[in-house]
Design an enzyme around this catalytic site. Structure first.
Site, PDB file in Angstrom:
ATOM      1  N   HIS A  82      10.156  -8.128  -1.304  1.00 34.96           N
ATOM      2  CA  HIS A  82       8.875  -7.825  -1.954  1.00 34.96           C
ATOM      3  C   HIS A  82       7.986  -9.052  -2.015  1.00 34.96           C
ATOM      4  O   HIS A  82       8.439 -10.194  -1.910  1.00 34.96           O
ATOM      5  CB  HIS A  82       9.109  -7.261  -3.358  1.00 34.96           C
ATOM      6  N   CYS A  83       6.692  -8.788  -2.214  1.00 36.84           N
ATOM      7  CA  CYS A  83       5.720  -9.843  -2.521  1.00 36.84           C
ATOM      8  C   CYS A  83       4.959  -9.384  -3.752  1.00 36.84           C
ATOM      9  O   CYS A  83       5.583  -8.964  -4.733  1.00 36.84           O
ATOM     10  CB  CYS A  83       4.826 -10.139  -1.319  1.00 36.84           C
ATOM     11  N   ALA A  84       3.645  -9.465  -3.760  1.00 35.45           N
ATOM     12  CA  ALA A  84       2.875  -8.987  -4.909  1.00 35.45           C
ATOM     13  C   ALA A  84       2.574  -7.504  -4.773  1.00 35.45           C
ATOM     14  O   ALA A  84       2.871  -6.695  -5.652  1.00 35.45           O
ATOM     15  CB  ALA A  84       1.581  -9.776  -5.046  1.00 35.45           C
ATOM     16  N   GLY A 141       3.356  -5.709  -1.755  1.00 33.75           N
ATOM     17  CA  GLY A 141       4.259  -5.055  -0.814  1.00 33.75           C
ATOM     18  C   GLY A 141       3.576  -4.578   0.443  1.00 33.75           C
ATOM     19  O   GLY A 141       4.095  -3.700   1.142  1.00 33.75           O
ATOM     20  N   THR A 146       5.223  -8.682   2.819  1.00 34.19           N
ATOM     21  CA  THR A 146       6.367  -7.776   2.945  1.00 34.19           C
ATOM     22  C   THR A 146       6.284  -6.984   4.241  1.00 34.19           C
ATOM     23  O   THR A 146       7.294  -6.780   4.929  1.00 34.19           O
ATOM     24  CB  THR A 146       6.425  -6.825   1.744  1.00 34.19           C
TER      25      THR A 146
END
Length: 251
Positions: free
Chosen positions: A139-141, A143, A147
């Site tokens: 994940h990132c912030a 997605g 991601t």
């Protein structure tokens, strides 16, 4: 159809099981993708722990986004890897947003991200194939971008069909507005809140198939594909073969 994992505190979490691949399909319960996990409820954690059986988390966020190993990870035996990827899209950090009046070229941005991400993506691969870390969630912030690029490389390296990779990338369009609204409430993404209060709230970022197609084209043109890209940046053939064995369920 996307295998959504519906949570109260995250909106873009899904299991990539079922995607078509050469000689098989992606196994359920190996690779998940999503947006940030910082607002999960106790019920969400129970879903990820008891129903999903989550064992690994790869966090791609930058230091200014306050990535951290959640308190509940250790209780569930979850391993955490922080591997920040460069985000040039401007969603999380407006200072890097390209100044183009007519929008900007996500395919070019993704290729630029990949140019500096090789060693980090090899570390992600090593994390996934070392130890009992599946199911693992990347994940990132939001997605979407970091991601999306990471997951595309991992899927392509396992010979998942290009059309399936693109379809998975596009699934984020169903949830991206919810994700953006949630991010705007967080201090790290104050610029989104300021846009909204000034009546300048931008529409949700477009989820453009050409963006991920461009990233896959870049991998093909520069390294003969995702596996070649990973090998060129330090991965071993053993790691890639192990990853394919983990994630692909033969027909």
């Amino acid at each position: 159809m996307p295998r959504w994992i519906d949570l109260a505190g995250a909106y873009n979490v899904r299991d990539l099981g079922g995607l078509a691949a050469a000689g098989g399909v992606v196994r359920p319960g190996v690779l998940l993708r999503g947006d940030n996990l910082d607002s999960l409820t106790a019920g969400d954690i129970a879903v990820l722990g008891d129903q999903v059986g989550l064992r690994g988390v790869v966090d791609l966020r930058a230091p200014f986004e306050n990535p951290r190993e959640a308190d509940w990870f250790s209780g569930l035996g979850i391993s955490w890897l922080h591997e920040p990827l460069l985000d040039l899209t401007g969603l999380t950090d407006p200072s890097v947003r390209p100044g183009q009046a007519g929008g900007y070229d996500f395919a070019k941005l993704y290729a630029t991200m990949l140019e500096s991400a090789g060693a980090g993506l090899v570390r992600v691969l090593d994390f996934l194939v070392s130890g009992s870390r599946a199911p693992a969630l990347v994940h990132c912030a939001a997605g979407k971008d970091r991601t999306g690029v990471t997951v595309a490389v991992l899927l392509a390296a396992a010979d998942v069909e290009r059309a399936a990779i693109i379809a998975d990338y596009l699934a984020t369009a169903e949830r991206i507005q919810l994700v953006r609204e949630a991010l705007a409430h967080r201090e790290e993404y104050q610029h989104l809140r300021e846009q909204a209060s000034a009546g300048r709230s931008a529409p949700a970022p477009v989820v453009d198939p050409q963006a991920i197609i461009g990233a896959l084209d870049f991998l093909d043109a520069t390294h003969g594909g995702a596996a070649g890209f990973l090998l060129a940046h330090g991965a071993t053939r053993v790691q890639i073969d192990r990853w394919r064995h983990m994630i692909i369920e033969p027909r």
